[in-house]
Motif scaffolding. Structure first.
Motif, PDB file in Angstrom:
ATOM      1  N   PHE A   1      -7.814 -10.193   3.083  1.00 38.75           N
ATOM      2  CA  PHE A   1      -8.136  -8.761   2.904  1.00 38.75           C
ATOM      3  C   PHE A   1      -9.340  -8.305   3.740  1.00 38.75           C
ATOM      4  CE2 PHE A   1     -11.520  -9.413  -0.281  1.00 38.75           C
ATOM      5  CZ  PHE A   1     -11.115 -10.549  -0.972  1.00 38.75           C
ATOM      6  N   CYS A   2      -9.573  -9.013   4.846  1.00 38.95           N
ATOM      7  CA  CYS A   2     -10.608  -8.556   5.776  1.00 38.95           C
ATOM      8  C   CYS A   2      -9.970  -7.535   6.720  1.00 38.95           C
ATOM      9  CB  CYS A   2     -11.179  -9.741   6.550  1.00 38.95           C
ATOM     10  SG  CYS A   2      -9.942 -10.908   7.110  1.00 38.95           S
ATOM     11  N   LYS A   3      -9.388  -6.505   6.116  1.00 41.70           N
ATOM     12  CA  LYS A   3      -8.630  -5.513   6.878  1.00 41.70           C
ATOM     13  C   LYS A   3      -8.992  -4.128   6.352  1.00 41.70           C
ATOM     14  CE  LYS A   3      -6.528  -9.100   8.586  1.00 41.70           C
ATOM     15  NZ  LYS A   3      -6.605  -9.586   9.949  1.00 41.70           N
ATOM     16  N   ARG A   4      -8.811  -3.098   7.200  1.00 41.41           N
ATOM     17  CA  ARG A   4      -9.109  -1.729   6.757  1.00 41.41           C
ATOM     18  C   ARG A   4      -8.226  -1.363   5.563  1.00 41.41           C
ATOM     19  NH1 ARG A   4      -7.400   1.222  11.575  1.00 41.41           N
ATOM     20  NH2 ARG A   4      -6.400  -0.763  11.976  1.00 41.41           N
ATOM     21  N   LEU A   5      -8.710  -0.432   4.730  1.00 42.10           N
ATOM     22  CA  LEU A   5      -7.928  -0.039   3.552  1.00 42.10           C
ATOM     23  C   LEU A   5      -6.550   0.472   3.984  1.00 42.10           C
ATOM     24  CD1 LEU A   5     -10.745   1.693   1.444  1.00 42.10           C
ATOM     25  CD2 LEU A   5      -9.679  -0.529   1.004  1.00 42.10           C
ATOM     26  N   GLU A   6      -6.503   1.219   5.110  1.00 43.66           N
ATOM     27  CA  GLU A   6      -5.200   1.734   5.578  1.00 43.66           C
ATOM     28  C   GLU A   6      -4.247   0.583   5.922  1.00 43.66           C
ATOM     29  OE1 GLU A   6      -8.468   2.780   6.361  1.00 43.66           O
ATOM     30  OE2 GLU A   6      -8.044   3.259   8.459  1.00 43.66           O
ATOM     31  N   THR A   7      -4.794  -0.474   6.499  1.00 39.47           N
ATOM     32  CA  THR A   7      -3.944  -1.624   6.854  1.00 39.47           C
ATOM     33  C   THR A   7      -3.387  -2.264   5.593  1.00 39.47           C
ATOM     34  OG1 THR A   7      -5.436  -2.021   8.708  1.00 39.47           O
ATOM     35  CG2 THR A   7      -3.923  -3.807   8.134  1.00 39.47           C
ATOM     36  N   LEU A   8      -4.267  -2.433   4.586  1.00 40.75           N
ATOM     37  CA  LEU A   8      -3.822  -3.063   3.342  1.00 40.75           C
ATOM     38  C   LEU A   8      -2.787  -2.175   2.650  1.00 40.75           C
ATOM     39  CD1 LEU A   8      -7.298  -4.341   2.059  1.00 40.75           C
ATOM     40  CD2 LEU A   8      -5.449  -5.711   3.054  1.00 40.75           C
ATOM     41  N   GLU A   9      -3.044  -0.853   2.653  1.00 42.44           N
ATOM     42  CA  GLU A   9      -2.088   0.070   2.005  1.00 42.44           C
ATOM     43  C   GLU A   9      -0.723  -0.001   2.694  1.00 42.44           C
ATOM     44  OE1 GLU A   9      -4.389   3.631   2.151  1.00 42.44           O
ATOM     45  OE2 GLU A   9      -5.368   3.151   0.241  1.00 42.44           O
ATOM     46  N   ALA A  10      -0.738  -0.021   4.020  1.00 42.05           N
ATOM     47  CA  ALA A  10       0.540  -0.069   4.750  1.00 42.05           C
ATOM     48  C   ALA A  10       1.280  -1.375   4.438  1.00 42.05           C
ATOM     49  CB  ALA A  10       0.277   0.048   6.253  1.00 42.05           C
ATOM     50  N   ALA A  11       0.543  -2.487   4.384  1.00 41.86           N
ATOM     51  CA  ALA A  11       1.190  -3.775   4.088  1.00 41.86           C
ATOM     52  C   ALA A  11       1.754  -3.759   2.666  1.00 41.86           C
ATOM     53  CB  ALA A  11       0.185  -4.913   4.247  1.00 41.86           C
ATOM     54  N   LEU A  12       0.983  -3.204   1.736  1.00 38.97           N
ATOM     55  CA  LEU A  12       1.431  -3.199   0.341  1.00 38.97           C
ATOM     56  C   LEU A  12       2.648  -2.296   0.158  1.00 38.97           C
ATOM     57  CD1 LEU A  12      -2.050  -3.238  -1.416  1.00 38.97           C
ATOM     58  CD2 LEU A  12      -0.323  -5.066  -1.434  1.00 38.97           C
ATOM     59  N   SER A  13       2.705  -1.210   0.909  1.00 40.65           N
ATOM     60  CA  SER A  13       3.888  -0.354   0.717  1.00 40.65           C
ATOM     61  C   SER A  13       5.129  -1.072   1.245  1.00 40.65           C
ATOM     62  CB  SER A  13       3.687   1.043   1.297  1.00 40.65           C
ATOM     63  OG  SER A  13       3.772   0.971   2.687  1.00 40.65           O
ATOM     64  N   ARG A  14       4.958  -1.922   2.244  1.00 40.99           N
ATOM     65  CA  ARG A  14       6.112  -2.728   2.692  1.00 40.99           C
ATOM     66  C   ARG A  14       6.483  -3.779   1.634  1.00 40.99           C
ATOM     67  NH1 ARG A  14       5.160  -3.611   9.222  1.00 40.99           N
ATOM     68  NH2 ARG A  14       4.911  -1.401   9.656  1.00 40.99           N
ATOM     69  N   LEU A  15       5.461  -4.448   1.079  1.00 48.15           N
ATOM     70  CA  LEU A  15       5.737  -5.514   0.089  1.00 48.15           C
ATOM     71  C   LEU A  15       6.356  -4.929  -1.189  1.00 48.15           C
ATOM     72  CD1 LEU A  15       2.492  -7.670   0.531  1.00 48.15           C
ATOM     73  CD2 LEU A  15       4.809  -8.253   1.282  1.00 48.15           C
ATOM     74  N   ALA A  16       6.030  -3.663  -1.485  1.00 47.41           N
ATOM     75  CA  ALA A  16       6.557  -3.038  -2.713  1.00 47.41           C
ATOM     76  C   ALA A  16       8.080  -2.911  -2.653  1.00 47.41           C
ATOM     77  CB  ALA A  16       5.918  -1.657  -2.895  1.00 47.41           C
ATOM     78  N   ARG A  17       8.644  -3.015  -1.451  1.00 49.74           N
ATOM     79  CA  ARG A  17      10.108  -2.882  -1.335  1.00 49.74           C
ATOM     80  C   ARG A  17      10.844  -4.189  -1.622  1.00 49.74           C
ATOM     81  NH1 ARG A  17       8.767   0.283   3.490  1.00 49.74           N
ATOM     82  NH2 ARG A  17       9.369  -1.442   4.836  1.00 49.74           N
ATOM     83  N   LEU A  18      10.090  -5.282  -1.835  1.00 49.40           N
ATOM     84  CA  LEU A  18      10.746  -6.574  -2.096  1.00 49.40           C
ATOM     85  C   LEU A  18      11.507  -6.522  -3.423  1.00 49.40           C
ATOM     86  CD1 LEU A  18       7.864  -9.090  -1.245  1.00 49.40           C
ATOM     87  CD2 LEU A  18      10.160  -9.134  -0.235  1.00 49.40           C
ATOM     88  N   PRO A  19      12.790  -6.905  -3.413  1.00 49.43           N
ATOM     89  CA  PRO A  19      13.515  -6.917  -4.687  1.00 49.43           C
ATOM     90  C   PRO A  19      13.010  -8.041  -5.600  1.00 49.43           C
ATOM     91  CG  PRO A  19      14.882  -7.776  -2.900  1.00 49.43           C
ATOM     92  CD  PRO A  19      13.595  -7.329  -2.276  1.00 49.43           C
ATOM     93  N   LYS A  20      12.955  -7.770  -6.903  1.00 45.80           N
ATOM     94  CA  LYS A  20      12.532  -8.810  -7.857  1.00 45.80           C
ATOM     95  C   LYS A  20      13.732  -9.707  -8.154  1.00 45.80           C
ATOM     96  CE  LYS A  20       8.612  -6.406  -9.240  1.00 45.80           C
ATOM     97  NZ  LYS A  20       8.668  -5.429  -8.132  1.00 45.80           N
ATOM     98  N   ARG A  21      13.463 -10.989  -8.200  1.00 47.56           N
ATOM     99  CA  ARG A  21      14.517 -11.979  -8.409  1.00 47.56           C
ATOM    100  C   ARG A  21      14.718 -12.248  -9.892  1.00 47.56           C
ATOM    101  NH1 ARG A  21      15.024 -17.659  -8.188  1.00 47.56           N
ATOM    102  NH2 ARG A  21      12.815 -17.918  -8.626  1.00 47.56           N
ATOM    103  N   LEU A  22      13.574 -12.216 -10.634  1.00 51.48           N
ATOM    104  CA  LEU A  22      13.619 -12.593 -12.054  1.00 51.48           C
ATOM    105  C   LEU A  22      13.443 -11.370 -12.946  1.00 51.48           C
ATOM    106  CD1 LEU A  22      11.307 -15.745 -11.841  1.00 51.48           C
ATOM    107  CD2 LEU A  22      13.798 -15.709 -11.881  1.00 51.48           C
TER     108      LEU A  22
END
Ligand code: PMP
Ligand code: GLN
Length: 387
Positions: free
Chosen positions: A366-387
């Protein structure tokens, strides 16, 4: 062609993941470098040093301005006194300080205790020194030190233990009891500690970093290693140092004089002036900024379905992904970088004795700008849950 001593180590996972991130245009939360620069004044200091003629080799053990600034800073922050001329050595980053320490101290046949998950250069350098590593495993999610397991690793050939706190990749900050237990074993078995404290100024909440060198009997058997890059968000400057008793510094210096001879002169001068100029207020702000990035990443990873071990220090988070992916850490890291557009580190390569401990985890930086972290998290939020 690669030597037997290095054959097993392949390409560092940091280089591998960063190049995959570039290849796939992914947001890079893998390798631990900030996607922002340190204070602009640092660049002015470096230019001033270059314009002021600091452009030839420096004193091999460290530029006089830097070793004196480090002596002052360590007295202020840790209450530890090191003689700038004989008890401090400057290296090309903490990486070279660790390398020179291990190469300078170890003989073939010696044993060194490493705590896994480890920073990947430690076992490679133990091997280059012709020594043998023994491993103690820290386990997700609390990464508590098993003192008995550590004691069981120590034998008649053990020379040293490498202790990294705050700890990469877990974010653990070793507590007073753990430090005392390690110190007790070192005193009893006459061991040297290579104390990698590069994240010394990155602790969160109530966690406090304490150098093992401050414990009774430990100053004279500890090489305390730190780096300019982490604290000043300039990892590419590669200015690191070791502090310890003259005999241990002389051993590391014996290797350093033939590895690189000296770190970049103008950057050493700029680092010295920065250390004197950026004191408590700068460090408090740094921690506050990192605290926000940490909270954002932890919340976002949890919302995406990861199980997070909240770090007390460093700028890394280890996250468990069983709810999201059936395969191992490598296959998930590859899926994320190729299909989701986020790069993270698969940490099983940071284990040797029990790599399965890392197979359900990924490390996010997380040594990244808040915008970078937000952009990464919005991509990760699209991961389907398996369980
Ligand atoms: N030790 C640890 C635990 C690290 O995470 C790093 C990371 N960069 C280093 C040492 C190396 O520091 P430097 O960049 O100063 O070589
Ligand atoms: N310490 C950084 C990390 O853990 C990487 C340094 C390197 O690339 N060697 O990501």
């Amino acid at each position: 062609m690669t030597s037997q001593r290095l054959q097993d180590f392949g390409t560092s996972i940091f280089a591998e993941m960063s190049s995959l991130a570039i290849e796939h245009g992914a947001i890079n939360l893998s390798q631990g470098f900030p996607d922002f620069d340190g204070p602009p004044a640092l660049i002015e200091l470096a230019l001033e040093a270059m314009n002021g003629g600091q452009n030839q080799y420096a004193r091999s053990m460290g530029h006089p301005e830097l070793v004196q600034a480090l002596a002052r800073q360590t007295r202020e922050h840790h209450g530890l006194d090191y003689d700038p001329w004989s008890e401090i050595g400057v290296f090309c980053g903490a990486t070279e300080a660790i390398a020179a320490s291990l190469l300078g101290i170890l003989d073939p046949g010696d044993e060194v205790v490493l705590i896994e998950p480890f920073y990947d250069s430690y076992p490679a350098l133990v091997s280059l020194a012709g020594a043998t590593a023994r491993f103690v495993t820290l386990r997700f999610p609390d990464f508590a030190l098993d003192v008995q397991a550590l004691a069981d690793c120590i034998g008649p050939r053990t020379r040293a233990i490498v202790l990294n706190t705050p700890h990469n990749p877990s974010g653990k900050v070793f507590d007073a009891q753990e430090l005392e237990a390690i110190a007790g074993l070192c005193r009893r078995h006459d061991l040297i500690v290579i104390a990698d404290e590069v994240y010394e100024h990155l602790c969160f909440g109530r966690a406090r970093h304490r150098s093992i060198a401050t414990l009774p009997g430990m100053r004279d058997r500890t090489l305390r290693i730190s780096s300019f890059g982490k604290t000043f968000s300039m990892t590419g400057w590669k200015v690191g140092w070791a502090q310890g008793p003259a005999a241990l510094i002389a051993a590391a210096q014996s290797a350093h004089q033939f590895l690189t001879f000296c770190a970049a002169s103008p950057l050493q001068v700029a680092a010295a002036r920065a250390i004197d100029r950026f004191g408590g207020d700068y460090l408090a702000q740094l921690q506050q900024d990192y605290d926000r990035r940490r909270s954002l990443l932890i919340e976002g990873l949890e919302a995406a379905g990861f199980g997070v071990a909240a770090p007390d220090g460093t700028y890394f988070v280890l996250a468990e992904f069983s709810a999201l992916w059936e395969g191992d850490d490598r296959s998930f890291a590859e899926h994320l970088v190729r299909e989701i557009g986020v790069a993270a580190i698969p940490p099983s390569s940071f284990y040797r004795a029990e790599p399965e401990e890392g197979r359900r985890l990924l490390r996010f930086a997380f040594c990244k700008r808040l915008e970078t972290l937000e952009a990464a998290l919005s991509r990760l939020a699209r991961l389907p849950k398996r369980l």
